[in-house]
Design an enzyme around this catalytic site. Structure first.
Site, short mmCIF file in Angstrom:
data_model
loop_
_atom_site.label_atom_id
_atom_site.label_comp_id
_atom_site.label_asym_id
_atom_site.label_seq_id
_atom_site.Cartn_x
_atom_site.Cartn_y
_atom_site.Cartn_z
N GLY A 1 0.83 -1.20 0.00
CA GLY A 1 0.00 0.00 0.00
C GLY A 1 0.86 1.25 0.00
O GLY A 1 2.06 1.22 0.30
N CYS A 2 0.27 2.37 -0.34
CA CYS A 2 1.03 3.61 -0.49
C CYS A 2 1.51 4.15 0.87
O CYS A 2 2.69 4.41 1.06
CB CYS A 2 0.22 4.65 -1.25
SG CYS A 2 -1.46 4.91 -0.63
#
Lengths: 321, 321, 321, 321
Positions: free
Chosen positions: C130-131
């Site tokens: 995920g970012c």
């Protein structure tokens, strides 16, 4: 390899030149000069380049280069060339306003490839067009070249803040500019002269009348120009004219959907979109002011001057969002 | 009528004072002083006030006023008061940092009405709190006053660009700040001392430990602070504590929905929202840095010092969008 | 050449994959699938790609590829893989949340090259992080790997709007979000689990305690995370630890100047900056949420899985301003 | 006291009406109707109004009011009035497009006080002008009224996103609109008809030709219009004409400095600035689209219809920065 030097590499345009030339497959960056930053790593100023170069800004201009990019601000280029004894054979690409207007003692070629590609290919000195000028000239070139620009052209165009450079002023202050919009220099922007000169030169004689209303927008990059004029062509004919004109020009696209500025940000492209309403032909033109309007076009000119394909090193990732 | 003077009226905070005082039903603006703009109409600087005043910035400080707002920047207030022989009886509200920290020879009352309303009512000199300090102190006051702030408090807070004033710097340049975010002075922002002082004074003795990470946001107005600490109270108890604490304070609201900064922009309000997760109590606090964080709070203090209702002249239209 | 297919190419992340893969010297794009846009030219959706591709979104998944990028949104990847009978030997890089958490029947390798490069090199299935997870894990990896992450870590991190995807909601509406800032999911963001899992796996056993306060910023691209924890190392030792850790990782830079988000926008880089104050070690971490936080990291993983240099095709022009 | 009701109070314009009317000294808000939000507190939707009202959105239209503001969207007003049996004597101020164009069976007065103040004073039904229409009509009224608008008028105007309302669309999505600019409906915006009608009515007979290029800007509030036309007047004469025309109109100011949009945001003012270049007279006009372009002008009309001073309740604090 082309050995290139940048004079004035600490500004926004100098930075974009760097970002493009560092990845250009046929360019070796010989030096990046900056009076204010001499001795410091490029990455002290252009912090996004960390990891991509360890060069420092140089204090001196190395003589042993094939091409010099002058990115020093208006007035400074002319002064630099007068004072500096350059080795013969060095090609010059100047990004200031100093040599854009034709005079008897100005031997620079105006560097708009979509108008003067052949001259650029054989030029040793090129004057890179202004950002607004690029967007507006591209919008009107096919009409002017076809002798069809006979009525007044009305232009409203809006630019991002990077066009104003790094200098501080009320209108570049975030608290002022964020969420704001304003006009400046209506009817007398300094690019008007080069626009009229270009359109006259590709056309049939008389200088066109251009009413130009420039605006400052609440964004950092890009120019949108809306240009309209009375024209006899219907929409289909106009599209054909434009498509034919730009067929040999890899960065200009006549598009079917109404474009927005972010479609070209961080690229060397120009998008043109045509609308006909009553007797008015409207052309919407969008470019990135720092790339097609400055550094990218300069590299496009360099490619042409050195016999490379026009778009080498200019397949840039758009930022898109 | 209260005759008020503003010393330093050309900045952002001075402008907000003007905007509020010009519409305040019990205030007559005697003069607005500015060294840099003396002689010019207020509307030359604060162009949004066209049509609302014809006053000019004065060069001199009129002696015949009831209250002076000092809005000259840090350091300048202390110097001004030392050099100036003010008529006795003039009340002073200082918006700089100069008198916020208690020392033996500082007789200013700290102007956070939600902590020290009674002292403010009888004060002749008030030191208006800092913007970050206001947002953070409001978030922790009920805990501190209840002796419940015993663990470290962790604060991340983000401010609009107007907090940095009109001065030009890289971080207030539109091209830099637009769409950007960054930290500054982590763990050592200059407001930390007044925050710790206030929380200690309303509490039970020891200075709390505050870890404060300030950020610069891509917006012009407002502060959001996220503050959390270990606390034994469950959510319901915490809400009751906060609601009880702020019952007598008309500008602070304990709200049920997660707030955003734009809910308070252009108002004197503070919204607090509580969340409990595991043993951590999180308080989200939002204010307008120029109003509740500066000029509005100064007027709130003035109202208290002159026996007016706290919110007179402070029913401001939110900008909302 | 690597034949690559994208499943779900119409979103922001799919668009970034396209922009990168179209210029990747060793990739041939076999198809770009989209249920909603099947049959339309890619440039109808990704209008900035005009002139760079004439491909259309496909309705079907071509079987004859070497690698599939799944970019369909959370939940959809798992469903797709269950329903689809893929040729054996096709490598999978999934950009959803579906396979990031280790379970007994999950044979995906977690695709953070800075933590698990060797496993990625031999993996046939990779779950792209995920970012927020990427930004935060990079900030803490050296501590965790050294067994030095023993106290709570406090994280405040702010993301651009593109992280929320193309879906419409109040918080992605321009009128709401412009000039605004707010918190969301404090202490319970969905990336917390993968962050804790990664830090535990590279470390020495226990799951660390992470207090994570995510914010929505008034910008479109980028994540800044401020992470601090109690640490015995002094600043010099911490820098040495971090520099040594990332020596073999070409996209992570330990920088000496306090970074801002725009330094990495439109690149695959992560910048880390360290500050020590009292006993707290603060790490500031910035990435582009769509590139190092999604599409760029996916291509970095692909490079590793196919034995290429990690950074091939990832020399992207920063947008910088 | 004037008892006022709002039909359609949950949108942006409805919200602005609320913000103004809640502080209006002669207005008592009888109800705020909303189909979608009926039963909920106003502050659930307009969260900035916390602490200023405890009213809820009503499901029904109370019959016992003096004035109704219709703020329901285009088409809905006409339908509402057809279906609803209102008590006679209730004045109507409609903010939709439904009644702006004169037809034989339309007895609404066009509510631009600067053109039709006398009719508004005695009207029982007023059609509030469009936002672009207000900005553009104000720029041309003195010319048209003087019979001096004989050539084509060229208009480029740019609006903030709030003009598009709360509905979701690509062009109101933050990721798209932030830092972007685009044209829409060039030469055929829906406000053109009312603009031409107004200018014809105050003038001498023929409909003027208006070339109108509207743009979407990267800001939330405000409209800037740049309007130019051939005119014989020199600058001094033009200024005199404009100043004389607006002498009796308290919200319009002919200003000497080139204005920007933020000078009027959150106010009911319009600023006009004149420039003469060659034979072209340029008028720059700025307003807040939601206030002078909608809710504020509606209240201005109400004041006139009820014999109050035109600016009662409209001394709004500008947001300025």
């Amino acid at each position: 390899m082309i050995r290139a030097g940048i004079v004035g590499g600490a500004g926004y345009v100098g930075g974009e030149l760097l970002r493009i030339l560092l990845n250009h497959p046929w360019v070796e960056l010989a030096f990046v000069h900056s009076r204010s930053q001499a001795g410091k790593p490029l990455t002290d100023v252009h912090k996004d380049l960390i990891g991509e170069t360890k060069m420092c800004f140089s204090e001196t201009i190395l003589p042993d280069v094939d091409v010099l990019f002058l990115s020093m601000g208006h007035g400074a280029s002319a002064e630099f060339l007068q004072k500096t004894n350059l080795k013969s054979g060095i090609k010059i690409i100047d990004l200031s306003r100093d040599f854009r207007l034709k005079t008897t003692d100005n031997d620079f070629v105006y560097g708009l490839p979509e108008a003067f590609k052949d001259q650029i290919k054989t030029a040793s000195k090129v004057a890179n067009p202004g950002c607004f000028a690029t967007a507006i000239e591209l919008a009107l070139l096919p009409l002017a070249a076809g002798g069809l620009l006979q009525a007044e052209a009305h232009v409203s165009a809006i630019t991002g803040s990077s066009g104003a450079g790094q200098a501080h002023s009320e209108t570049t202050h975030f608290t002022w500019r964020s969420g704001n919009v304003s006009l400046y220099k209506p009817f007398k922007h300094q690019h008007l002269e080069e626009i009229k000169q270009t359109l006259q030169r590709v056309g049939s004689g008389e200088q066109p009348v251009i009413r130009f209303v420039p605006m400052r927008g609440s964004f950092t990059r890009g120019i949108l120009a809306a240009v309209y004029t009375k024209a006899k062509l219907n929409l289909k004919e106009a599209r054909s004219l434009y498509e034919a004109y730009f067929l040999q020009h890899p960065f200009v696209f006549v598009v079917e959907a109404n474009p927005d500025v972010k479609q070209v940000v961080n690229t060397n492209k120009a998008l043109l979109h045509l609308i006909k309403e009553d007797d008015q032909l409207l052309i919407i033109s969008v470019i990135d002011n720092l790339i097609k309007g400055a550094a990218g076009q300069a590299v496009q000119n360099m490619n042409l001057m050195f016999g490379l394909a026009e778009n080498v090193g200019l397949h840039l990732k758009p930022s898109a969002y």
